[in-house]
Design an enzyme around this catalytic site. Structure first.
Site, PDB file in Angstrom:
ATOM      1  N   ARG A 212       2.892   5.314   8.694  1.00  0.00           N
ATOM      2  CA  ARG A 212       3.697   4.894   7.306  1.00  0.00           C
ATOM      3  C   ARG A 212       4.838   5.423   7.300  1.00  0.00           C
ATOM      4  O   ARG A 212       5.493   6.388   6.809  1.00  0.00           O
ATOM      5  CB  ARG A 212       2.899   5.743   6.285  1.00  0.00           C
ATOM      6  CG  ARG A 212       1.907   4.863   5.519  1.00  0.00           C
ATOM      7  CD  ARG A 212       1.034   4.033   5.990  1.00  0.00           C
ATOM      8  NE  ARG A 212       0.514   2.943   4.813  1.00  0.00           N
ATOM      9  CZ  ARG A 212      -0.225   3.157   4.079  1.00  0.00           C
ATOM     10  NH1 ARG A 212      -0.731   4.326   3.686  1.00  0.00           N
ATOM     11  NH2 ARG A 212      -0.354   2.170   3.211  1.00  0.00           N
TER      12      ARG A 212
ATOM     13  N   GLN B 163       7.070  -0.826   7.908  1.00  0.00           N
ATOM     14  CA  GLN B 163       6.685  -1.444   6.268  1.00  0.00           C
ATOM     15  C   GLN B 163       6.394  -2.831   6.485  1.00  0.00           C
ATOM     16  O   GLN B 163       5.365  -3.229   5.820  1.00  0.00           O
ATOM     17  CB  GLN B 163       7.896  -1.295   5.411  1.00  0.00           C
ATOM     18  CG  GLN B 163       7.563   0.094   4.658  1.00  0.00           C
ATOM     19  CD  GLN B 163       8.798   0.490   3.714  1.00  0.00           C
ATOM     20  OE1 GLN B 163       9.873  -0.057   3.624  1.00  0.00           O
ATOM     21  NE2 GLN B 163       8.712   1.895   3.150  1.00  0.00           N
TER      22      GLN B 163
ATOM     23  N   SER C 232      -0.957  -1.614   3.020  1.00  0.00           N
ATOM     24  CA  SER C 232       0.041  -2.044   1.693  1.00  0.00           C
ATOM     25  C   SER C 232      -0.217  -3.305   1.168  1.00  0.00           C
ATOM     26  O   SER C 232      -0.145  -3.503   0.004  1.00  0.00           O
ATOM     27  CB  SER C 232       1.594  -1.432   2.094  1.00  0.00           C
ATOM     28  OG  SER C 232       1.529  -0.168   2.431  1.00  0.00           O
TER      29      SER C 232
HETATM   30  P1  NAD Z   1      -4.704   5.548   0.363  1.00  0.00           P
HETATM   31  O1  NAD Z   1      -4.984   4.381   0.040  1.00  0.00           O
HETATM   32  O2  NAD Z   1      -5.132   6.266   1.477  1.00  0.00           O
HETATM   33  O3  NAD Z   1      -5.260   6.548  -1.103  1.00  0.00           O
HETATM   34  C1  NAD Z   1      -4.995   6.104  -2.322  1.00  0.00           C
HETATM   35  C2  NAD Z   1      -4.531   7.081  -2.862  1.00  0.00           C
HETATM   36  O4  NAD Z   1      -5.560   8.122  -3.350  1.00  0.00           O
HETATM   37  C3  NAD Z   1      -3.387   8.139  -2.551  1.00  0.00           C
HETATM   38  O5  NAD Z   1      -2.391   8.108  -3.126  1.00  0.00           O
HETATM   39  C4  NAD Z   1      -3.957   9.591  -2.524  1.00  0.00           C
HETATM   40  O6  NAD Z   1      -2.954  10.321  -2.508  1.00  0.00           O
HETATM   41  C5  NAD Z   1      -4.984   9.454  -3.556  1.00  0.00           C
HETATM   42  N1  NAD Z   1      -6.092  10.650  -3.752  1.00  0.00           N
HETATM   43  C6  NAD Z   1      -6.828  11.108  -2.622  1.00  0.00           C
HETATM   44  N2  NAD Z   1      -7.726  11.970  -3.118  1.00  0.00           N
HETATM   45  C7  NAD Z   1      -7.313  12.279  -4.432  1.00  0.00           C
HETATM   46  C8  NAD Z   1      -8.105  12.778  -5.486  1.00  0.00           C
HETATM   47  N3  NAD Z   1      -8.840  13.781  -5.388  1.00  0.00           N
HETATM   48  N4  NAD Z   1      -7.558  12.661  -6.693  1.00  0.00           N
HETATM   49  C9  NAD Z   1      -6.617  11.639  -7.078  1.00  0.00           C
HETATM   50  N5  NAD Z   1      -6.070  10.914  -5.861  1.00  0.00           N
HETATM   51  C10 NAD Z   1      -6.203  11.082  -4.777  1.00  0.00           C
HETATM   52  O7  NAD Z   1      -3.163   5.623   0.234  1.00  0.00           O
HETATM   53  P2  NAD Z   1      -2.100   4.375   0.103  1.00  0.00           P
HETATM   54  O8  NAD Z   1      -2.189   3.474  -0.806  1.00  0.00           O
HETATM   55  O9  NAD Z   1      -2.474   3.918   1.551  1.00  0.00           O
HETATM   56  O10 NAD Z   1      -0.809   5.167   0.253  1.00  0.00           O
HETATM   57  C11 NAD Z   1      -0.663   6.562   0.732  1.00  0.00           C
HETATM   58  C12 NAD Z   1       0.964   7.155   0.635  1.00  0.00           C
HETATM   59  O11 NAD Z   1       1.525   6.241   1.851  1.00  0.00           O
HETATM   60  C13 NAD Z   1       1.582   6.842  -0.431  1.00  0.00           C
HETATM   61  O12 NAD Z   1       2.394   8.076  -0.722  1.00  0.00           O
HETATM   62  C14 NAD Z   1       2.470   5.712  -0.203  1.00  0.00           C
HETATM   63  O13 NAD Z   1       3.653   5.703  -0.986  1.00  0.00           O
HETATM   64  C15 NAD Z   1       2.736   6.016   1.296  1.00  0.00           C
HETATM   65  N6  NAD Z   1       3.290   4.609   1.920  1.00  0.00           N
HETATM   66  C16 NAD Z   1       4.283   4.785   2.689  1.00  0.00           C
HETATM   67  C17 NAD Z   1       4.575   3.736   3.377  1.00  0.00           C
HETATM   68  C18 NAD Z   1       6.019   3.598   4.416  1.00  0.00           C
HETATM   69  O14 NAD Z   1       6.841   4.380   4.136  1.00  0.00           O
HETATM   70  N7  NAD Z   1       5.807   2.743   5.385  1.00  0.00           N
HETATM   71  C19 NAD Z   1       3.816   2.424   3.457  1.00  0.00           C
HETATM   72  C20 NAD Z   1       2.783   2.716   2.505  1.00  0.00           C
HETATM   73  C21 NAD Z   1       2.499   3.612   1.869  1.00  0.00           C
END
Ligand code: NAD
Length: 372
Positions: free
Chosen positions: A119, A124, A130
């Site tokens: 990530r 991205q 995503s």
């Molecule tokens: P994911 O699908 O792995 O998980 C979904 C969400 O569930 C996450 O936000 C996680 O913190 C949350 N979660 C886990 N346990 C939990 C609990 N007990 N209670 C409540 N929430 C809980 O996550 P994702 O959508 O793939 O995104 C993860 C992170 O990566 C985010 O911070 C996102 O902004 C970041 N991200 C960064 C990039 C990049 O910089 N290239 C790209 C995509 C996402």
């Protein structure tokens, strides 16, 4: 290089790994593109559009026998049998599925699982998690709105005033943030929870209320920061405090969209059976984590379960319900990834020292390169 785009065979999969628009770019870059007949039909990309883009329409065997094969989902044994040892496979290949990886390695494939990309900013444009989670978060709210026997917005009419729906979103990653934005756009009052401290600001910036479960120790805060943007399993004490708060918020809610995941682990249980029994009849839960066991133990994969008048929607592949746009974004993700593994004249030129390539490479020379 011959590049194959087969039709997906997995049940319920409607997406395709290449769209006519992207095929045109491959052809311009020197690929010979072989698209299986009807590969894009369920996503409303007809064969004629691929032909116009410069592809040849072929049968399944020819598409899978290409030097480079672009897929949405990991190939099943029948598909694997049609692939050539030494060929390159790119797709969402389930990098945590050890058996699946072993089968692809045994078939002699060089396989890239795009879900494993780090990530980081540079990744991205090829981030399939995503691009697909964003659409899933949107569709989850529409499914909830459709199931819900009332409206989302507050509405003042000559015949009386209707109250706005209250929505709770659990997990504010990519899918959760889009679910918040979509529920807000439809007029719901939204609140949301996440373990990561960074999520608070993102939730509030979308106009939703943050359900705050304060950290009581430095260890809790440190674990909550996660690794590489991903959450880690929280200590039991924090989970218990969160469960109590979530139960209380869900009882007030009309709509609950849960998206909480921890990579490579079963989904955390956030909505207990007791919580569901305490919810109002007519309310709706959409559990996006169902494929990994669900955030609610009463969710049933690919079904709508009715418990005490509460509908629990457990569709596991929401992006496949918006196949045209999901395929367009996914095809673009693959195209951007291929820039890292192909050189001039569309020849393979795998940049092994690139951290994105290294993270995604799951099989090569008969070996699994990742500890699933
Ligand atoms: P994911 O699908 O792995 O998980 C979904 C969400 O569930 C996450 O936000 C996680 O913190 C949350 N979660 C886990 N346990 C939990 C609990 N007990 N209670 C409540 N929430 C809980 O996550 P994702 O959508 O793939 O995104 C993860 C992170 O990566 C985010 O911070 C996102 O902004 C970041 N991200 C960064 C990039 C990049 O910089 N290239 C790209 C995509 C996402």
């Amino acid at each position: 290089m011959q590049t194959g785009i087969p039709r997906e065979r997995r049940g319920g999969e409607t997406r395709v790994a290449g769209t006519p628009e992207i095929v045109k770019k491959y052809v311009a870059a020197g690929h010979t593109v072989l698209v299986e007949k009807d590969a894009g039909a369920l996503a409303h990309f007809p064969d004629a559009a691929y032909e116009q883009a410069g592809a040849r329409i072929v049968d399944q065997g020819d598409a899978l026998a290409a030097e480079l094969v672009l897929k949405v989902r990991a190939p099943d044994p029948q598909e694997l049998a049609l692939m050539k040892p030494g060929s390159v496979l790119v797709g969402m290949l389930d990098p945590f599925d050890a058996d699946g990886l072993a089968r692809m390695a045994a078939a002699g494939l060089t396989a890239f699982a795009l879900e494993a990309a780090p990530r980081i900013t540079r990744a991205q444009s090829l981030d399939v998690l995503s691009s697909q989670a964003n659409l899933a978060g949107y569709k989850a709210v529409l499914l909830a709105a459709n199931q819900y026997g009332r409206l989302f917005p507050m509405m003042m009419t000559a015949a009386g005033t209707l109250k706005a729906a209250r929505a709770v979103v659990l997990g504010a990653g990519v899918a959760g943030l889009q679910a918040i934005a979509t529920a807000k756009r439809l007029g719901a009052v939204v609140e949301a929870s996440d373990v990561r401290p960074a999520a608070k600001e993102q939730i509030e910036s979308l106009g939703a209320k943050f359900i705050d479960v304060p950290y009581e120790t430095d260890e809790e805060r440190e674990i909550a920061e996660g690794t590489g943007g991903y959450a880690r399993p929280m200590p039991a004490a924090w989970m218990a405090r969160q469960a109590a708060l979530v139960a209380e918020r869900c009882k007030q809610a009309d709509i609950v969209v849960s998206t909480a995941l921890i990579p490579g682990r079963p989904a955390p249980e956030l909505i207990s059976a007791d919580t569901v029994h305490g919810m109002k009849p007519g309310s709706v839960i959409v559990d996006l984590a169902v494929e990994r066991g669900g955030n609610c133990p009463l969710s049933e994969k690919d079904k709508v379960a009715m418990v005490n008048g509460v509908a629990i929607i457990g569709y596991s592949n929401l992006a496949a319900l918006v196949p045209h746009d999901a395929s367009a974004l996914y095809a673009r993700n693959i195209f951007d990834f291929l820039k890292l593994v192909t050189g001039a004249e569309a020849q393979l030129d795998i940049q092994h020292d690139d951290e994105i390539v290294a993270a995604c490479l799951v099989c090569k020379d008969g070996k699994v390169l990742r500890n699933a």
